[in-house]
Scaffold this motif. Structure first.
Motif, PDB file in Angstrom:
ATOM      1  N   GLN A  47      71.678  16.819  18.055  1.00 27.39           N
ATOM      2  CA  GLN A  47      71.684  16.856  19.516  1.00 27.39           C
ATOM      3  C   GLN A  47      70.234  16.700  19.968  1.00 27.39           C
ATOM      4  O   GLN A  47      69.415  17.586  19.777  1.00 27.39           O
ATOM      5  CB  GLN A  47      72.276  18.171  20.038  1.00 27.39           C
ATOM      6  CG  GLN A  47      72.383  18.215  21.552  1.00 27.39           C
ATOM      7  CD  GLN A  47      73.193  19.396  22.033  1.00 27.39           C
ATOM      8  OE1 GLN A  47      73.877  20.057  21.263  1.00 27.39           O
ATOM      9  NE2 GLN A  47      73.135  19.672  23.326  1.00 27.39           N
ATOM     10  N   ILE A  48      69.930  15.521  20.579  1.00 28.04           N
ATOM     11  CA  ILE A  48      68.555  15.159  20.901  1.00 28.04           C
ATOM     12  C   ILE A  48      68.340  15.273  22.411  1.00 28.04           C
ATOM     13  O   ILE A  48      69.073  14.679  23.208  1.00 28.04           O
ATOM     14  CB  ILE A  48      68.246  13.727  20.428  1.00 28.04           C
ATOM     15  CG1 ILE A  48      68.627  13.564  18.942  1.00 28.04           C
ATOM     16  CG2 ILE A  48      66.772  13.402  20.630  1.00 28.04           C
ATOM     17  CD1 ILE A  48      68.498  12.136  18.442  1.00 28.04           C
ATOM     18  N   ALA A  49      67.344  16.042  22.787  1.00 29.17           N
ATOM     19  CA  ALA A  49      67.051  16.255  24.211  1.00 29.17           C
ATOM     20  C   ALA A  49      66.483  14.976  24.833  1.00 29.17           C
ATOM     21  O   ALA A  49      65.978  14.095  24.120  1.00 29.17           O
ATOM     22  CB  ALA A  49      66.062  17.407  24.352  1.00 29.17           C
ATOM     23  N   PRO A  50      66.567  14.840  26.166  1.00 31.28           N
ATOM     24  CA  PRO A  50      66.042  13.642  26.844  1.00 31.28           C
ATOM     25  C   PRO A  50      64.572  13.388  26.496  1.00 31.28           C
ATOM     26  O   PRO A  50      63.745  14.303  26.531  1.00 31.28           O
ATOM     27  CB  PRO A  50      66.198  13.967  28.338  1.00 31.28           C
ATOM     28  CG  PRO A  50      67.333  14.939  28.381  1.00 31.28           C
ATOM     29  CD  PRO A  50      67.204  15.758  27.134  1.00 31.28           C
ATOM     30  N   GLY A  51      64.286  12.139  26.118  1.00 30.53           N
ATOM     31  CA  GLY A  51      62.917  11.754  25.798  1.00 30.53           C
ATOM     32  C   GLY A  51      62.430  12.214  24.442  1.00 30.53           C
ATOM     33  O   GLY A  51      61.277  11.935  24.079  1.00 30.53           O
ATOM     34  N   GLU A  52      63.263  12.900  23.677  1.00 23.23           N
ATOM     35  CA  GLU A  52      62.850  13.424  22.374  1.00 23.23           C
ATOM     36  C   GLU A  52      63.379  12.527  21.244  1.00 23.23           C
ATOM     37  O   GLU A  52      64.278  11.719  21.429  1.00 23.23           O
ATOM     38  CB  GLU A  52      63.365  14.849  22.173  1.00 23.23           C
ATOM     39  CG  GLU A  52      62.838  15.850  23.184  1.00 23.23           C
ATOM     40  CD  GLU A  52      61.347  16.086  23.032  1.00 23.23           C
ATOM     41  OE1 GLU A  52      60.853  15.991  21.872  1.00 23.23           O
ATOM     42  OE2 GLU A  52      60.677  16.363  24.042  1.00 23.23           O
ATOM     43  N   SER A  53      62.778  12.704  20.048  1.00 24.69           N
ATOM     44  CA  SER A  53      63.208  11.984  18.851  1.00 24.69           C
ATOM     45  C   SER A  53      63.544  12.987  17.746  1.00 24.69           C
ATOM     46  O   SER A  53      62.995  14.096  17.719  1.00 24.69           O
ATOM     47  CB  SER A  53      62.112  11.023  18.356  1.00 24.69           C
ATOM     48  OG  SER A  53      61.798  10.058  19.342  1.00 24.69           O
ATOM     49  N   GLU A  54      64.449  12.599  16.869  1.00 20.44           N
ATOM     50  CA  GLU A  54      64.822  13.466  15.737  1.00 20.44           C
ATOM     51  C   GLU A  54      64.926  12.625  14.471  1.00 20.44           C
ATOM     52  O   GLU A  54      65.420  11.493  14.503  1.00 20.44           O
ATOM     53  CB  GLU A  54      66.139  14.185  16.015  1.00 20.44           C
ATOM     54  CG  GLU A  54      66.499  15.210  14.943  1.00 20.44           C
ATOM     55  CD  GLU A  54      67.673  16.078  15.359  1.00 20.44           C
ATOM     56  OE1 GLU A  54      68.372  16.575  14.445  1.00 20.44           O
ATOM     57  OE2 GLU A  54      67.892  16.255  16.571  1.00 20.44           O
ATOM     58  N   TYR A  55      64.454  13.224  13.376  1.00 18.22           N
ATOM     59  CA  TYR A  55      64.452  12.532  12.090  1.00 18.22           C
ATOM     60  C   TYR A  55      65.713  12.883  11.304  1.00 18.22           C
ATOM     61  O   TYR A  55      66.099  14.045  11.225  1.00 18.22           O
ATOM     62  CB  TYR A  55      63.214  12.930  11.284  1.00 18.22           C
ATOM     63  CG  TYR A  55      63.102  12.234   9.944  1.00 18.22           C
ATOM     64  CD1 TYR A  55      62.671  10.921   9.847  1.00 18.22           C
ATOM     65  CD2 TYR A  55      63.445  12.908   8.768  1.00 18.22           C
ATOM     66  CE1 TYR A  55      62.566  10.283   8.624  1.00 18.22           C
ATOM     67  CE2 TYR A  55      63.344  12.288   7.530  1.00 18.22           C
ATOM     68  CZ  TYR A  55      62.909  10.973   7.467  1.00 18.22           C
ATOM     69  OH  TYR A  55      62.812  10.352   6.257  1.00 18.22           O
ATOM     70  N   PHE A  56      66.350  11.884  10.739  1.00 12.58           N
ATOM     71  CA  PHE A  56      67.545  12.069   9.919  1.00 12.58           C
ATOM     72  C   PHE A  56      67.295  11.472   8.536  1.00 12.58           C
ATOM     73  O   PHE A  56      66.570  10.483   8.391  1.00 12.58           O
ATOM     74  CB  PHE A  56      68.765  11.375  10.538  1.00 12.58           C
ATOM     75  CG  PHE A  56      69.181  11.949  11.858  1.00 12.58           C
ATOM     76  CD1 PHE A  56      70.143  12.947  11.937  1.00 12.58           C
ATOM     77  CD2 PHE A  56      68.614  11.479  13.037  1.00 12.58           C
ATOM     78  CE1 PHE A  56      70.538  13.469  13.151  1.00 12.58           C
ATOM     79  CE2 PHE A  56      69.004  12.006  14.259  1.00 12.58           C
ATOM     80  CZ  PHE A  56      69.962  13.007  14.312  1.00 12.58           C
TER      81      PHE A  56
END
Length: 333
Positions: A47-56
């Motif tokens: 679940q990624i917040a607006p404007g944010e990035s997440e690594y998978f």
């Protein structure tokens, strides 16, 4: 399938950025559409917040051949409802694959049925499982796991009630074993062929001197007394058949009881012995067989007497209650 036929597990890492200014982006790798025949693990839900990035990062097991495919990841983005990731898997041979060595019966005592050995090599992020076949049917009856290369393992086959336990009579034993290389989820990467170790069981250990001191039979029930201390079991055998062995716990009063699968009107040879765990030997030990009855035949319960419980002297009763005696009965008969 030989050891090392599959390659090492492979992985791919990537970033996903939520370009929306207001809404969270839901990325559901748990329900992704995956290429056929490839085992994936470490999939997650993001679940990624607006404007944010997440690594998978995703990982998969190598197959027997090179392959290409797509991973389709569903999201809650109405304009881009899914991500498509191109994947490719290659077979890279495992260098120095796991190998068994020094497999032998413990030399600490002739009555010890335990087997030990080591597994060394490249576990490729998984572990080694040594499977054991007790009765030569090609199916594993037990196993020992090794997670660290070079670590010594021990295996006690006496968890299986059909496996011989040492007694005063020498017994020749054959035990098959093979190596299975597994990934960290337990999926086999490679399976070796069966090998055989043979040895002789004879004698008893210190706690193996615990014994059954009495055994009585009534109907299909066998009960008795066993000496010793601590947690222990009584093993009962019918007609010297290994498959008939039954284990029942011994109570704090040293007594035990078991209802046996016997048929009325048939003769049986029944014997019993104590099974106790030895902390010093790290194995189960068996005491001597107690054989009080060579030919026991369960007798069908029968009524030996019957009369009116209360009577006025003329065999006349008001309550209709009878009294009597039932012979050879056990349990709720």
């Amino acid at each position: 399938m030989s050891s090392g036929e599959y390659g090492t597990p492979q992985s791919l890492g990537f970033w996903i950025t939520n370009e929306d200014d207001e809404n969270d982006l839901l990325v559901d790798l748990l329900n992704a559409q995956l290429p056929d025949g490839v085992s994936f693990y470490e999939l997650s839900f993001g679940q990624i917040a607006p404007g944010e990035s997440e690594y998978f990062e995703i990982r998969w097991n190598a197959r027997e051949t090179d392959w290409t495919g797509e991973m389709v990841i569903p999201t809650n983005d109405l304009e881009n409802p899914q991500f498509v990731i191109k994947l490719a898997g290659t077979v890279t041979a495992i260098t120095n694959p796991p190998a068994l060595s020094n497999v032998a019966r413990s030399s600490s005592a002739t009555y010890n049925p335990c087997v030990s050995g080591t597994v060394s090599g490249n576990f490729a992020g998984g572990y080694a499982k040594i499977e054991f076949d007790h009765n030569n049917d090609g199916e594993a009856d037990g196993y020992a796991n090794v997670w660290i290369s070079g670590k010594l393992f021990f295996y006690d086959p006496t968890h299986d009630p059909t496996f011989p336990i040492s007694s005063s009579t020498a017994q020749n034993v054959s035990l098959k074993y093979r190596l299975v290389h597994c990934d960290y989820l337990g999926e086999p990467l490679s399976t070796g062929s069966w090998s055989t170790i043979s040895y002789t069981l004879s004698g008893t250990g210190t706690t193996g001197t615990f014994s059954v001191t009495s055994l009585t039979t009534k109907g299909t029930t066998v009960s008795g007394v066993a000496n010793g201390s601590g947690e222990r079991y009584v093993e009962i055998m019918i007609d010297d058949a290994m498959s008939s062995r039954i284990r029942v716990p011994v109570g704090s009063d040293n007594k035990f009881s078991a209802d046996l699968p016997l048929e009325y009107g048939t003769s049986y040879a029944i014997k019993a012995r104590v099974i106790s765990y030895s902390a010093s030997e790290k194995m189960n030990l068996a005491g001597p067989w107690y054989t009080p009855t060579l030919n026991y035949m369960p007798v069908v319960p029968s009524v030996s007497s019957l009369s009116i419980k209360t009577t006025n002297g003329s065999n006349i009763t008001k309550d209709g209650i009878l009294k009597g005696q039932l012979d050879n009965a056990t349990g709720d008969a």
